[in-house]
Design an enzyme around this catalytic site. Sequence first.
Site, PDB file in Angstrom:
ATOM      1  N   ASP A 156       0.761  -1.380  -0.130  1.00  9.32           N
ATOM      2  CA  ASP A 156       0.097  -0.132   0.016  1.00  9.32           C
ATOM      3  C   ASP A 156       0.903   1.259   0.083  1.00  9.32           C
ATOM      4  O   ASP A 156       0.563   2.070  -0.542  1.00  9.32           O
ATOM      5  CB  ASP A 156      -0.840  -0.134   1.126  1.00  9.32           C
ATOM      6  CG  ASP A 156      -2.129  -1.070   1.149  1.00  9.32           C
ATOM      7  OD1 ASP A 156      -1.984  -1.931   0.234  1.00  9.32           O
ATOM      8  OD2 ASP A 156      -2.703  -0.850   1.910  1.00  9.32           O
ATOM      9  N   GLU A 182      -5.278  -2.958  -7.436  1.00  5.45           N
ATOM     10  CA  GLU A 182      -6.102  -3.851  -6.489  1.00  5.45           C
ATOM     11  C   GLU A 182      -7.631  -2.863  -6.877  1.00  5.45           C
ATOM     12  O   GLU A 182      -7.893  -1.710  -6.450  1.00  5.45           O
ATOM     13  CB  GLU A 182      -6.107  -3.494  -5.097  1.00  5.45           C
ATOM     14  CG  GLU A 182      -4.510  -4.384  -4.664  1.00  5.45           C
ATOM     15  CD  GLU A 182      -4.723  -4.069  -2.877  1.00  5.45           C
ATOM     16  OE1 GLU A 182      -5.704  -3.697  -2.346  1.00  5.45           O
ATOM     17  OE2 GLU A 182      -3.810  -4.428  -2.444  1.00  5.45           O
TER      18      GLU A 182
END
Length: 882
Positions: A458, A529
């Site tokens: 992330d 994602e």
Amino acid sequence: MELRENWLLQSSCKVNEPAEVLSTSQFSPVQWYKTTVPSTVLAAQVANGEFRDIYFGKNLRKLPGMDYPIGQMYSNLDVPSGSPYACSWWYRTEFQLPQDFRGRKVWLHFNGINYRANVWLNGKKLADAKDVAGAYRIFELDATPLIDQDRTNVLAVEVFIPGAKDLGITFVDWNPTPPDKDMGLWRDVYLAASGPVRVRYPMVVTHFPGKSLDRADLTIRAELHNDTDSPVEGTLRGGFDAVTFEKKVTLSPGETRAVTFTPDEYPQLKIDHPELWWPTGLGAQKLHLLTMSFESSGTVSDTQTASFGIREITGELYGAAPQMGELFDNNGMGKIKIDTRPLLIRVNHRPVLIRGAGWTPEMLLRSSEDRLKAELGYVRDMHLNAVRLEGKLESDDFFNLTDKLGILVLAGWCCCDDWQHWKDWTPGDLTIATDSLRTQILRMRSHPSLALWMNGSDLPPVPPVEEAYRKVLAETGWPNPYISSAGDEPSSVTGPSGVKMTGPYDYVPPGYWLIDDHHFGGAFGFNTETSPGAAIPVVSSLKKFLGEDHLWPIDDVWNYHTGAGDLNNNLDHYNESMNAIYGPPSGLDDYLRKAQAMDYDGERAMFEAFGRNKYKATGVIQWMLNNAWPSVIWHLYDYYLQPAAGYFGTKKACEPVHIQYSYDDRSVVVVNSANQDFNQLTAEASMYDFNLRRLFFRETQLASAADSVQRLFNLPSENIDGNVYFVRLVLLDKSRHVVSTNFYWLPKTLSTYNWSVEDEEKHPYYTGITSYEDLSMLNQLKKVHLDSSASFGHADEGEEVHVQIDNPSSNLAFLVQLAVVDDKTGDEILPVLWDDNYFSLLPGESRIVSARYSSAAAAGRMRLEVKGWNIDTETTPVKGTR
């Protein structure tokens, strides 16, 4: 020599003998679990029958040690003191050396230990837990001093569970974490023998010196280790196909050195007209076998082989000039300007639109060759070309299969636990992390399917960690692109990543992906994602893990099988969207048919949008491909290998030459994803109102160039009565054979969205919807009876069933679902590869489709089951002989 069979396992809390005794033949284990390796502790207990049906309902919560709160990430918590896994666990096996190991160095390999371990051999400690730590480190221990060349050897490994601040294995919010945190020997254990010098990790790096692919320059590399306290002179030899090469090498005492063969030094490594490796859909996956050996004093010391492909993968920020945009710096530095051009992956100079999905291993890390083949076969069948590994770096068998099938692998570390908590790291954590990276890169680098490495998930690592990672990548000769993370936050070390991680992860209507042309998760850039949300399995799968008592209405058992975080632990938004668009379901059957419509429409729209917008859009990773356990979210096929509507929406959208509709501008588009031109094509577009009165028809001729997007014309928006209408698109070749067909059910008015950042922060898993489209008229479709027949056919591998299906009625047959089932049990034959499924038939329309499956999947009689949105369910026997 694989150490796979004949292991025993027991908790140290139940063992009274010291390690010095336990690891010798004097000790006789009593009431230990029998197991094989690889296996986690809990997986072994399940295999021994101590715990049963742990994935059914909420049974997982009944296991000892499952005291952590639902919705919290167990990897960030310490193991409860009363848990049986707070104790260390012993793995013990006995073995004898093969004759050809005698007189040679013997190396004990551990390809994965989670998390720390004391290693004992024949009553002596070979390695200590302070040194053997890290779930992703590969250990090669010199067992020679302790090995018995003549008698039975006893190996005992004491394994410790990872703590809250260890670099372990986490499933993030995908699913619960088992109570043992997957502790154990989770990868292969084996012995290897060598002479004075080991050869390790041979690899081939390809470079095309010009724009043409007519010549490939190959660089060969291998790691040599002198395991003596004296200098060693010898010759390193290698070869593949008809090419051979060699080099004299002198190694200092204890020296480790990477030895390379360059095409400038060895002209035979300049390969004319090479047979290339391509990703699936772009060409063949030609593999070559490299053999390398080191010879000293007339004796071969060690030999290693590696399969490789001649291919070159590069990455770039794609666009004519830097596109400077603003991105908020989370470190409090205000807004900074960064280059927002997307990352473009090229294979053999050719740009590749990455269309893939996120991979997960099974929750207990269990695997099999058959399941791997089935799952990666599904990836290729859907015309996807990539999988992403967020941590959970897979086995050699996995990468061998992705090489063979042409599936690109985007790999990197995980988010959300100690792998991302860099500011809390100790020097020991950095050592574990960098050594994990080093050993994994050495293992993976030779595989042609490995395309991209991400140093973070992330977020980008903090500068000291990222610099350490970059140093490892350089030292190990990683031949492919790498980026700082899978997110869009820029790195002060390497700059912009070229990718984004903006979601959505929950439901958005199909028009979202094209209408969002610059805000969040729409079809621009490279989204690592994203997903249209929940993926509701068919009823036969639901019964396997929910049971009859919890099928309807949706309750906490359903929710337990959603996600494991605070933001994805229910189906509320998905169900609210269903109610608004399709109307509230009248029961389970109605809920499931509407869910399949949503899933097909959602997945198709997402992949189609990224296809149409290439190379403004350069990649999309569906979150996710599969589930670690039975789940109602984030998959393209369920835990039981059952493909449903989302699978076939994906397969439709990603077909090599594809005709599609655009939700933003109503254009009809042909997307060619193949590496070849298609000429003399005919495109047909028809619009129908809800009563199937044709509103529009147009036909046009075209030629479709390789890797192209071609807008043909726009569909009219006027004169549409009612809230629902239909569009049928067909692409034909010069012989009028169908190349691509597509069927849409469309609302008169599309959904609208709240694009404000403030609204996004309220529900970060999806973009707010200010008004929903209305497709509830579909509930008025009249029932249809279809004529069908099925017969066995010949297949090169396995078996095949051919299905003829006809719609003799004057009504639309909507979302026809076919299944070949076992005549006795009624279970669908799985895994299965259908040409097409969940398709619709206009009045008088016929289709012939086929299903392929392995011969072992079905031994008895079979029948065809036909059902759908408005289809009278019927079954018919499959005729003929196998």
